[in-house]
Motif scaffolding. Structure first.
Motif, PDB file in Angstrom:
ATOM      1  N   GLY A 196      12.788   3.772  16.946  1.00 15.14           N
ATOM      2  CA  GLY A 196      12.031   4.347  15.837  1.00 15.14           C
ATOM      3  C   GLY A 196      12.173   5.850  15.849  1.00 15.14           C
ATOM      4  O   GLY A 196      13.090   6.401  16.444  1.00 15.14           O
TER       5      GLY A 196
ATOM      6  N   VAL B  56       3.587  11.846  13.527  1.00 14.94           N
ATOM      7  CA  VAL B  56       3.479  10.415  13.275  1.00 14.94           C
ATOM      8  C   VAL B  56       4.422   9.716  14.242  1.00 14.94           C
ATOM      9  O   VAL B  56       5.630   9.952  14.221  1.00 14.94           O
ATOM     10  N   ASN B  57       3.874   8.876  15.113  1.00 17.54           N
ATOM     11  CA  ASN B  57       4.680   8.148  16.079  1.00 17.54           C
ATOM     12  C   ASN B  57       5.105   6.821  15.451  1.00 17.54           C
ATOM     13  O   ASN B  57       4.348   5.860  15.457  1.00 17.54           O
ATOM     14  N   GLU B  58       6.294   6.767  14.921  1.00 18.39           N
ATOM     15  CA  GLU B  58       6.812   5.539  14.326  1.00 18.39           C
ATOM     16  C   GLU B  58       7.755   4.811  15.275  1.00 18.39           C
ATOM     17  O   GLU B  58       8.595   4.034  14.853  1.00 18.39           O
ATOM     18  N   THR B  59       7.607   5.058  16.581  1.00 17.03           N
ATOM     19  CA  THR B  59       8.396   4.348  17.581  1.00 17.03           C
ATOM     20  C   THR B  59       7.616   3.117  18.046  1.00 17.03           C
ATOM     21  O   THR B  59       6.443   2.952  17.735  1.00 17.03           O
ATOM     22  N   ASP B  60       8.287   2.292  18.840  1.00 19.15           N
ATOM     23  CA  ASP B  60       7.639   1.099  19.370  1.00 19.15           C
ATOM     24  C   ASP B  60       6.966   1.341  20.725  1.00 19.15           C
ATOM     25  O   ASP B  60       6.588   0.413  21.411  1.00 19.15           O
TER      26      ASP B  60
ATOM     27  N   TYR C   7       3.081   3.709  16.431  1.00 25.91           N
ATOM     28  CA  TYR C   7       2.698   3.572  15.025  1.00 25.91           C
ATOM     29  C   TYR C   7       1.352   4.230  14.717  1.00 25.91           C
ATOM     30  O   TYR C   7       0.616   3.789  13.862  1.00 25.91           O
ATOM     31  N   ASP C   8       1.061   5.311  15.413  1.00 22.09           N
ATOM     32  CA  ASP C   8      -0.188   6.041  15.190  1.00 22.09           C
ATOM     33  C   ASP C   8       0.138   7.444  14.683  1.00 22.09           C
ATOM     34  O   ASP C   8       1.184   8.000  14.976  1.00 22.09           O
ATOM     35  N   ARG C   9      -0.789   8.010  13.944  1.00 23.53           N
ATOM     36  CA  ARG C   9      -0.638   9.364  13.412  1.00 23.53           C
ATOM     37  C   ARG C   9      -1.749  10.216  14.003  1.00 23.53           C
ATOM     38  O   ARG C   9      -2.878   9.774  14.141  1.00 23.53           O
TER      39      ARG C   9
END
Length: 100
Positions: A27, A60-64, A85-87
Protein backbone atom coordinates in the motif's frame (compact mmCIF):
# COMPACT_ATOMS: atom_id res chain seq x y z
CA UNK A 1 20.20 -42.71 15.64
CA UNK A 2 21.50 -39.18 15.12
CA UNK A 3 23.19 -37.11 17.76
CA UNK A 4 21.55 -33.99 19.17
CA UNK A 5 24.16 -31.62 17.62
CA UNK A 6 23.53 -33.17 14.19
CA UNK A 7 19.76 -32.75 14.58
CA UNK A 8 20.21 -29.14 15.68
CA UNK A 9 22.41 -28.46 12.65
CA UNK A 10 19.79 -29.92 10.31
CA UNK A 11 17.04 -27.87 11.98
CA UNK A 12 19.09 -24.66 11.77
CA UNK A 13 19.86 -25.24 8.09
CA UNK A 14 16.20 -25.93 7.30
CA UNK A 15 15.12 -22.78 9.14
CA UNK A 16 17.72 -20.66 7.33
CA UNK A 17 16.61 -21.95 3.94
CA UNK A 18 12.88 -21.44 4.57
CA UNK A 19 12.99 -18.09 6.37
CA UNK A 20 11.55 -15.24 4.34
CA UNK A 21 13.19 -11.81 4.35
CA UNK A 22 11.34 -8.81 5.72
CA UNK A 23 9.17 -7.36 3.02
CA UNK A 24 7.56 -4.01 2.49
CA UNK A 25 4.14 -3.11 3.77
CA UNK A 26 1.76 -3.25 0.85
CA UNK A 27 0.00 0.00 0.00
CA UNK A 28 1.03 3.61 0.40
CA UNK A 29 1.45 6.23 3.09
CA UNK A 30 -0.18 9.42 1.83
CA UNK A 31 1.30 12.68 3.10
CA UNK A 32 -0.93 15.75 3.09
CA UNK A 33 0.67 19.17 3.29
CA UNK A 34 -0.85 22.59 3.86
CA UNK A 35 -1.83 24.00 0.48
CA UNK A 36 0.14 21.49 -1.61
CA UNK A 37 -0.72 18.42 -3.63
CA UNK A 38 -0.71 15.20 -1.56
CA UNK A 39 2.18 12.82 -2.22
CA UNK A 40 2.84 9.26 -1.14
CA UNK A 41 5.44 6.66 -0.35
CA UNK A 42 4.49 3.28 -1.78
CA UNK A 43 5.26 -0.04 -0.11
CA UNK A 44 7.50 1.32 2.70
CA UNK A 45 10.04 -1.22 3.98
CA UNK A 46 10.19 -1.90 7.73
CA UNK A 47 12.84 0.16 9.47
CA UNK A 48 13.39 2.70 6.68
CA UNK A 49 12.99 6.28 7.93
CA UNK A 50 10.92 8.64 5.75
CA UNK A 51 11.05 12.41 6.18
CA UNK A 52 7.59 14.00 5.96
CA UNK A 53 8.84 17.44 4.98
CA UNK A 54 8.43 20.89 6.56
CA UNK A 55 4.84 21.47 5.38
CA UNK A 56 3.47 18.20 6.81
CA UNK A 57 -0.15 18.46 7.94
CA UNK A 58 -1.70 14.98 8.00
CA UNK A 59 -0.92 11.38 7.17
CA UNK A 60 -3.09 8.55 5.82
CA UNK A 61 -1.76 5.03 6.34
CA UNK A 62 -3.16 3.06 3.40
CA UNK A 63 -0.77 0.14 3.95
CA UNK A 64 -1.68 -3.24 5.38
CA UNK A 65 0.50 -2.70 8.47
CA UNK A 66 1.13 -0.20 11.27
CA UNK A 67 3.56 2.71 11.06
CA UNK A 68 5.11 4.93 13.72
CA UNK A 69 5.25 8.72 13.29
CA UNK A 70 8.07 10.58 15.08
CA UNK A 71 8.58 14.15 16.27
CA UNK A 72 11.93 14.52 14.52
CA UNK A 73 13.27 13.95 11.03
CA UNK A 74 15.43 10.95 12.00
CA UNK A 75 12.76 8.51 13.35
CA UNK A 76 14.16 8.76 16.87
CA UNK A 77 12.58 9.21 20.28
CA UNK A 78 8.96 8.60 21.16
CA UNK A 79 6.59 7.87 18.33
CA UNK A 80 2.87 7.63 17.72
CA UNK A 81 1.41 4.41 16.34
CA UNK A 82 -0.85 4.74 13.29
CA UNK A 83 -2.72 1.54 12.47
CA UNK A 84 -3.29 0.20 8.96
CA UNK A 85 -5.91 2.14 6.99
CA UNK A 86 -6.05 4.91 9.59
CA UNK A 87 -5.74 8.66 9.14
CA UNK A 88 -4.19 10.98 11.65
CA UNK A 89 -3.21 14.62 11.90
CA UNK A 90 -0.09 15.99 13.47
CA UNK A 91 1.50 19.35 13.76
CA UNK A 92 4.93 18.50 15.13
CA UNK A 93 5.76 15.11 13.65
CA UNK A 94 8.28 14.90 10.86
CA UNK A 95 9.18 11.31 9.99
CA UNK A 96 7.77 7.78 9.97
CA UNK A 97 8.79 4.12 9.84
CA UNK A 98 6.76 1.08 8.80
CA UNK A 99 6.74 -1.70 11.40
CA UNK A 100 5.86 -4.62 9.11
Amino acid sequence: MRSIPALLAVAATTLALTATPASAAEGAVIILTAGETPWGIGDPRPGDCHDLGPEFHALVNETDGPIVVFGDRACEGEGTLVHAYDRTQFGLHYSFQALT
